[in-house]
Design a protein around this motif. Structure first.
Motif, PDB file in Angstrom:
ATOM      1  N   TYR A  88     -28.115 -71.747  16.401  1.00 21.65           N
ATOM      2  CA  TYR A  88     -28.128 -73.061  17.070  1.00 21.65           C
ATOM      3  C   TYR A  88     -27.415 -72.970  18.410  1.00 21.65           C
ATOM      4  O   TYR A  88     -27.924 -73.421  19.434  1.00 21.65           O
ATOM      5  N   HIS A  98     -27.634 -74.719   4.313  1.00 23.69           N
ATOM      6  CA  HIS A  98     -27.927 -74.549   5.732  1.00 23.69           C
ATOM      7  C   HIS A  98     -28.304 -75.831   6.444  1.00 23.69           C
ATOM      8  O   HIS A  98     -28.499 -75.832   7.651  1.00 23.69           O
ATOM      9  N   ALA A 125     -40.644 -82.379   1.391  1.00 22.16           N
ATOM     10  CA  ALA A 125     -39.905 -83.032   2.468  1.00 22.16           C
ATOM     11  C   ALA A 125     -40.756 -84.085   3.172  1.00 22.16           C
ATOM     12  O   ALA A 125     -40.254 -85.101   3.658  1.00 22.16           O
ATOM     13  N   GLU A 126     -42.062 -83.864   3.202  1.00 20.67           N
ATOM     14  CA  GLU A 126     -42.984 -84.732   3.935  1.00 20.67           C
ATOM     15  C   GLU A 126     -43.023 -86.168   3.389  1.00 20.67           C
ATOM     16  O   GLU A 126     -42.754 -87.123   4.116  1.00 20.67           O
ATOM     17  N   TRP A 137     -33.899 -82.980   2.220  1.00 27.85           N
ATOM     18  CA  TRP A 137     -34.185 -82.470   3.560  1.00 27.85           C
ATOM     19  C   TRP A 137     -35.046 -83.485   4.338  1.00 27.85           C
ATOM     20  O   TRP A 137     -34.804 -83.781   5.516  1.00 27.85           O
ATOM     21  N   ILE A 153     -37.958 -72.248   3.672  1.00 29.77           N
ATOM     22  CA  ILE A 153     -37.633 -72.761   4.997  1.00 29.77           C
ATOM     23  C   ILE A 153     -38.897 -72.903   5.843  1.00 29.77           C
ATOM     24  O   ILE A 153     -39.235 -73.979   6.324  1.00 29.77           O
ATOM     25  N   ARG A 193     -33.921 -68.225   9.271  1.00 25.01           N
ATOM     26  CA  ARG A 193     -32.757 -69.112   9.378  1.00 25.01           C
ATOM     27  C   ARG A 193     -32.370 -69.274  10.844  1.00 25.01           C
ATOM     28  O   ARG A 193     -31.982 -70.353  11.287  1.00 25.01           O
ATOM     29  N   HIS A 251     -41.460 -75.607   5.275  1.00 25.17           N
ATOM     30  CA  HIS A 251     -40.997 -76.994   5.217  1.00 25.17           C
ATOM     31  C   HIS A 251     -40.362 -77.491   6.497  1.00 25.17           C
ATOM     32  O   HIS A 251     -39.983 -78.653   6.594  1.00 25.17           O
ATOM     33  N   LEU A 252     -40.212 -76.615   7.478  1.00 23.66           N
ATOM     34  CA  LEU A 252     -39.792 -77.089   8.786  1.00 23.66           C
ATOM     35  C   LEU A 252     -40.923 -77.923   9.373  1.00 23.66           C
ATOM     36  O   LEU A 252     -42.083 -77.770   8.987  1.00 23.66           O
ATOM     37  N   ARG A 253     -40.581 -78.813  10.305  1.00 23.69           N
ATOM     38  CA  ARG A 253     -41.612 -79.616  10.963  1.00 23.69           C
ATOM     39  C   ARG A 253     -41.589 -79.295  12.446  1.00 23.69           C
ATOM     40  O   ARG A 253     -40.580 -79.598  13.090  1.00 23.69           O
ATOM     41  N   GLN A 276     -33.127 -76.900  15.397  1.00 23.11           N
ATOM     42  CA  GLN A 276     -32.077 -77.923  15.487  1.00 23.11           C
ATOM     43  C   GLN A 276     -31.631 -78.098  16.937  1.00 23.11           C
ATOM     44  O   GLN A 276     -31.425 -79.217  17.410  1.00 23.11           O
ATOM     45  N   LEU A 302     -30.683 -71.920  -0.102  1.00 23.73           N
ATOM     46  CA  LEU A 302     -31.329 -71.612   1.166  1.00 23.73           C
ATOM     47  C   LEU A 302     -31.494 -72.890   1.994  1.00 23.73           C
ATOM     48  O   LEU A 302     -31.420 -72.865   3.221  1.00 23.73           O
ATOM     49  N   ILE A 303     -31.729 -74.009   1.328  1.00 26.19           N
ATOM     50  CA  ILE A 303     -31.793 -75.293   2.016  1.00 26.19           C
ATOM     51  C   ILE A 303     -30.417 -75.937   2.065  1.00 26.19           C
ATOM     52  O   ILE A 303     -29.884 -76.238   3.131  1.00 26.19           O
ATOM     53  N   ARG A 329     -27.409 -79.383   8.130  1.00 30.18           N
ATOM     54  CA  ARG A 329     -26.201 -79.819   8.839  1.00 30.18           C
ATOM     55  C   ARG A 329     -26.076 -81.309   8.692  1.00 30.18           C
ATOM     56  O   ARG A 329     -26.953 -82.027   9.188  1.00 30.18           O
ATOM     57  N   TRP A 379     -34.598 -71.731  12.285  1.00 30.03           N
ATOM     58  CA  TRP A 379     -34.182 -73.081  11.901  1.00 30.03           C
ATOM     59  C   TRP A 379     -33.111 -73.593  12.859  1.00 30.03           C
ATOM     60  O   TRP A 379     -33.146 -74.746  13.320  1.00 30.03           O
ATOM     61  N   ARG A 419     -35.427 -80.512  -1.452  1.00 31.60           N
ATOM     62  CA  ARG A 419     -36.443 -80.655  -0.410  1.00 31.60           C
ATOM     63  C   ARG A 419     -36.603 -82.123  -0.038  1.00 31.60           C
ATOM     64  O   ARG A 419     -36.793 -82.481   1.118  1.00 31.60           O
ATOM     65  N   ASP A 433     -32.008 -81.484  19.297  1.00 30.75           N
ATOM     66  CA  ASP A 433     -30.855 -82.120  19.949  1.00 30.75           C
ATOM     67  C   ASP A 433     -31.066 -82.253  21.454  1.00 30.75           C
ATOM     68  O   ASP A 433     -30.484 -83.134  22.097  1.00 30.75           O
ATOM     69  N   GLN A 450     -34.237 -85.562   7.852  1.00 30.66           N
ATOM     70  CA  GLN A 450     -35.128 -85.650   9.013  1.00 30.66           C
ATOM     71  C   GLN A 450     -35.353 -87.114   9.404  1.00 30.66           C
ATOM     72  O   GLN A 450     -35.351 -87.462  10.592  1.00 30.66           O
TER      73      GLN A 450
END
Lengths: 343, 343
Positions: B239, A295, A235-236, A264, B292, B261, B295-297, B268, A291-292, A297, B264, A261, B272, A268
């Motif tokens: 969320y 989920h 994702a980066e 994703w 997940i 999840r 790879h979240l930031r 979000q 899983l990605i 949005r 996650w 990914r 927002d 972002q």
């Protein structure tokens, strides 16, 4: 310490015969359902009643020794644990094996050649009827020589010398269909963020890009090479590529991301630039990592890697004899969620 | 159609004996490494050379019939394909089995009781030395009666009557450690978004919350019930809960999310509202779904479900005899990434 069978040895065929008042040969005829054997319905019923009453179980190991095949299949995977798809490919293979009365012995090698060799040895010593050799990412590989001793099918990989039957995802058709899906929604300026350089030679990289290029040209659109980027699958880097693509004056209206990914990362970047998906930019992914994809949005429209289907087809080829080389390319179906809109 | 063994039947023990100029009994003594047998080093070498030259393989099925145990373990999983953790639990179990010379037969039931019964029957007829029965989410369950015929260990589940040994994640200690981690970073107003209602009775729900409450009280903090929310485990409801929590005048400085999840969804909501993680709000998750969490930031700090370790321990208990009930609760380790900061 292995629990000893003797501690729980159950009734024998001899016990069944005695209880039913027939010979052991008759019990065997009934249990093995030998064609043309002259066992009367009444005798058969008596034997089966004794089997049920005593809780007798056929010993499959003994049976397979008599019959000359084990009804066991081996499954060798290089990285079962670290990939979210491993479960699907195992399930697909097992379901197909089971439908034919076969159980599956699974060996996970973690990519270690020594472990692999020992695993194959173990499977061969168990007299498996065939082996499924599964790679967790699609590539060309050399298989160990010992696999020549038994029918083998390679999944999600092709042998370098093309000597074994293989079942792989149809990366080219998938890349083409993803791009076509964007074109069908009116998009003409379509970017592509690949997951590696073409020099890697990985089929997913080379073939998805070939599909992308052909779809663009087949539609009579102009291929803009500045819209083709090469990330490294996470994702980066995808974020950086997407941010630069979307920050242009004439930005693309859609991005085909060569994995989920990467998509994703594009999400972002769009969010940081205040762009809405799919209103301002459409995104399509590849892999269907639920899983990605499910989920995000909005949910990500993507091409599914057909792992369960590859597992099923691989085992089906084994059970059909498994001989002959040839590559079976399996369609990657489109999974529509909410990330592709009309231009 | 099963490939017939006879098509590829290799050299026999008789062939080895003839080639080495010894008796079959001598070959057997060498290959089975019988203690105290008087085979000279020279004879042993000659036998092994003949084995290597002819490519003779021990037939494990025949060997296990003689020895009275199969060195096979069964693995029954209710939903191997649809969970990203299945690979880990299978790998952990298999690695431990293999270290002891056992191969694993895997049956995926998809939660179907009929398939499960047939699967257990198949495993028993293969004379497995024991069975690992794995649930893909942690719960209490009834196991099929046939499992009583062979040593069985239940993974990621407990039997309702406590009759079988079980290996589960230590949900309580995990919930407590996650909360403690936030407190150690100076947080005092900590929200908790659970993944279901306590009425569900699911250990992950009940125990993680009990751990949360105890950690708050042990630290001498006041438990604010308005900061405890019950979602349904997905990013969408999380969320909404997080958006409401973070939009208050006196918002919490940290959120413990009972799965990744859910975390996650909190990310979000924070985005927002223009809140940065971890500067404005810290978030900790549970499960360590790396797809997940990594790879979240910023990367999500979370408690790992110890699937591979549960697989290993379950098989270790089987190999140690597998008898006795009792629940083995395995620690959920903290995985630090970047989502928890100092208050």
């Amino acid at each position: 310490m292995t629990p000893r069978r003797s501690e729980r040895s159950g009734p024998t065929m001899h016990d069944v015969a005695r209880s039913a008042g027939v010979s052991q040969a008759t019990v065997s005829l009934v249990l093995n359902d030998v064609e043309g054997s002259r066992v009367s319905a009444e005798t058969r019923a008596r034997v089966l009643a004794a089997v049920a009453q005593l809780g007798y179980r056929v010993n499959s190991a003994a049976k397979s020794l008599r019959e000359g095949h084990s009804r066991l299949l081996g499954f060798i995977g290089d990285n079962v644990a670290s990939t979210p798809f491993a479960g699907e490919i195992i399930e697909g293979a097992q379901d197909r094996a089971w439908a034919d009365g076969h159980l599956m012995l699974i060996v996970n090698t973690g990519g270690d050649r020594d472990l692999e060799e020992r695993g194959i040895d173990s499977l061969l010593s168990r007299q498996v009827d065939g082996i499924v050799y599964a790679a967790m990412y699609h590539r060309r590989l050399k298989v160990p020589a010992a696999l020549r001793e038994v029918p083998t099918v390679v999944l999600n990989a092709e042998t370098e010398d093309g000597s074994l039957p293989a079942v792989v995802p149809d990366e080219y058709a998938g890349g083409r269909a993803a791009t076509r899906h964007l074109i069908d929604h009116g998009h003409e300026r379509i970017a592509f963020i690949n997951i590696n350089t073409l020099e890697s030679g990985l089929p997913a990289v080379v073939e998805r890009e070939r599909g992308f290029v052909d779809a663009i040209e087949d539609a009579g659109l102009k291929l803009d090479r500045t819209l083709v980027k090469r990330g490294d699958g996470d994702a980066e880097t995808a974020y950086r590529h997407a941010a630069r693509l979307l920050d242009r004056k004439r930005r693309p209206t859609a991005i085909f991301c060569a994995n989920d990914r990467t998509a994703w990362g594009a999400y972002q970047a769009a969010a940081d630039l205040g762009l809405r998906i799919p209103d301002d930019v459409s995104v399509i992914g590849f892999d269907n990592q639920t899983l990605i994809a499910a989920h995000l949005r909005p949910g990500l429209t993507t091409m599914a890697l057909p792992f369960a289907e590859m597992g099923r087809r691989g085992v089906a080829r084994l059970l059909a004899g498994g001989s002959g080389a040839g590559v079976d390319a399996v369609e990657c179906p489109l999974v529509e969620r909410g990330s592709v809109g009309d231009r």
